[in-house]
Design an enzyme around this catalytic site. Structure first.
Site: not given
Ligand code: GLN
Length: 496
Positions: A75, A150, A174
């Site tokens: 990532k 994400s 994410s």
């Molecule tokens: N979807 C969640 C957010 O937007 C989690 C994101 C994540 O785990 N980085 O914060």
């Protein structure tokens, strides 16, 4: 071996094949590099899951090493020395850090090679990969749908067979949610298991790295080479025991708990069907299921998370000021604000996307004097209550299970106009990081019986989430493995 035979090897199988001399690390690398170049970019209908692809195999890897030169997709949130590390943001476009994140460095020390960097929601804020400065990522099961987020680039790359395995980060889901939406395995370890050094910070008290893989064995193998304490991250403690590759095929004596709130949650019929089938399967394997698990404060987890994570983000993202690294827009003659302040304002206005700005504003507001106690302080107290709920629940059951996401992969654009509907997607994944607990998502079937896509997402993968007490990774992996072997999910259907 033919290309198709090589592709059929899981990450761990590829490692074993290289170690046994059946294939060279260079052949594996070349296969995946070519596939990533063909399908992983944004042009020509590609998935746009890669933001950068390695030119060639780094110095000849050692075939006897634990990861035997295996290519890993990383990532873009992880700093990688000399290689673009942009966290999906215009703010860091072209940024090449002078050092490598510990999690990546450990994998490399174990012999892994960097295949490429993967697209993500900007600074990991999002659940669909639509908040990415470098374009949306598409789901290989249906390119009109999101891969989740994400870590959607990592999930899509693995699901499409463009990388044998990948790593991502999970702050509120994410790793697990994109794994679920792409039909692969995603593991968020216990907070502190893996060093956060070199991970571009979103919400430091929640952020944790972890693997996104084709199967549970691969998740265990990558985890084994990522964990450990690190003097560069004071919150990293490693795991109390070495990671063991799972082998258990039954679940006798294992108590699984289903939170009572599942009954009232709005879960798509296809997701609920696959979830219930998996519970029945667990029972056949010998587990007992307790449907009366109370997590009384979990329904406030989303509200607490969307105060705490933006609060930490607003502080962490203050460093992107145009002075030290990344994007800079000089103030122009005639601007209201001149000089340094004008430069800050223009840089941040131009460099951050809308979702990131929304989080910075939410977080700054929640931390502001006069509101601090009402928002941040209260959310912290809720966080403690949620952790206590889990502790009490684990006196009765070994693991808590839920669907990872209440819905299958949704269509691109379906939620971008309504941030709250996007945030709701994290309903089942935010409680665990708030409590620091490990959780894994495994594919448990398709919503619908065939791959033909129909209304309601028939034919799209469903994720089954298993959460355990802190540092229970080995047992968690065993339970996930036993279920996986019984389910026999065929992820190869999504390979391009
Ligand atoms: N979807 C969640 C957010 O937007 C989690 C994101 C994540 O785990 N980085 O914060």
């Amino acid at each position: 071996m033919t290309g198709r035979e090589l592709l059929a090897l899981s990450g761990a199988d590829g490692v074993a094949a290289v170690q046994a001399g059946e294939v060279t690390a260079a052949d594996l690398f070349d296969l995946y590099r070519a596939r990533a170049l063909d399908h992983g970019g944004g042009a020509d209908g590609g998935l746009n899951c890669f933001s950068w692809i390695a030119d060639d195999l780094p110095p000849e890897p050692d075939a006897a090493s634990p990861l035997a030169g295996s290519p890993v997709a990383v990532k873009d949130l992880f700093c990688t020395e000399g290689v673009p590390s942009q966290a999906g943001s215009r703010m860091l476009e072209g940024y090449r850090p002078p050092y490598t994140a510990t999690a990546v460095a450990r994998l490399q020390a174990a012999g892994a090679t960097l295949l490429g960097k993967t697209n993500q929601d900007e600074f990991a804020m999002g659940s669909s990969n639509e908040h990415c400065a470098f374009g949306v990522v598409r789901n290989p099961w249906d390119p009109a749908r999101v891969p989740g987020g994400s870590s959607g680039g990592s999930a899509a790359a693995v699901a499409a067979g463009l990388a044998p395995w990948a790593i991502g980060t999970d702050t509120g889901g994410s790793i697990r949610q994109p794994a679920a939406l792409c039909g692969i395995v995603g593991l968020k370890p216990t907070y502190g298991a893996i060093s956060r050094y070199g991970m571009i910070a979103f919400a430091s008290s929640l952020d944790q790295a972890g693997p996104l893989t084709r199967d549970v064995t691969d998740a265990a193998l990558l985890l084994a080479h990522m964990v450990g304490s690190d003097s560069a991250d004071a919150t990293s403690v490693g795991l109390p025991e070495a990671v063991v590759l799972p082998s258990r095929l039954e679940l006798s004596g294992i108590r699984l708990g289903v939170p009572t709130e599942i009954a009232g949650a709005q879960i798509e019929a296809g997701v609920l069907g696959a979830f219930n089938d998996t519970l029945a399967r667990a029972q056949q394997l010998g587990a007992t299921i307790d449907h009366e698990i109370e997590l009384p404060h979990a329904r406030h987890a989303l509200a607490a998370y969307y105060v705490l994570a933006p609060a930490e983000a607003s502080s962490n993202l203050a460093r992107f000021d145009g002075v030290r690294y990344g994007h800079r827009v000089e103030a122009h003659d005639g601007d209201d604000e001149q000089g340094l302040v004008g430069m800050y304002m223009r840089t941040r206005h131009d460099g951050f996307g809308a979702e990131v700005k929304r989080r910075i504003m939410l977080g700054t507001y929640a931390l502001s004097s006069g509101y601090y106690d009402a928002y941040y302080g209260r959310a912290q107290r809720v966080r403690t209550l949620i952790a206590e709920d889990f502790k009490r629940a684990f006196e009765h059951v070994d693991f808590i299970v839920t669907p990872t996401s209440a819905e299958v992969a949704f269509e691109l654009g379906a939620k971008t106009a309504d941030p709250w509907s996007m945030y709701l997607n994290d309903y089942f994944t935010v409680p665990m990081p708030l409590a620091g607990l490990p959780a894994i998502s495994i594919p448990c079937g398709l919503a619908g019986s065939d791959r033909g896509l129909g209304p309601g997402g028939a034919g799209l993968p469903v994720g089954f989430q298993i959460a355990g007490p802190a540092f229970s990774e080995n047992k968690l992996l065993e339970v996930a493995y036993a279920l996986e072997q019984s389910i026999g999910f065929d992820g190869a259907r999504a390979w391009l």
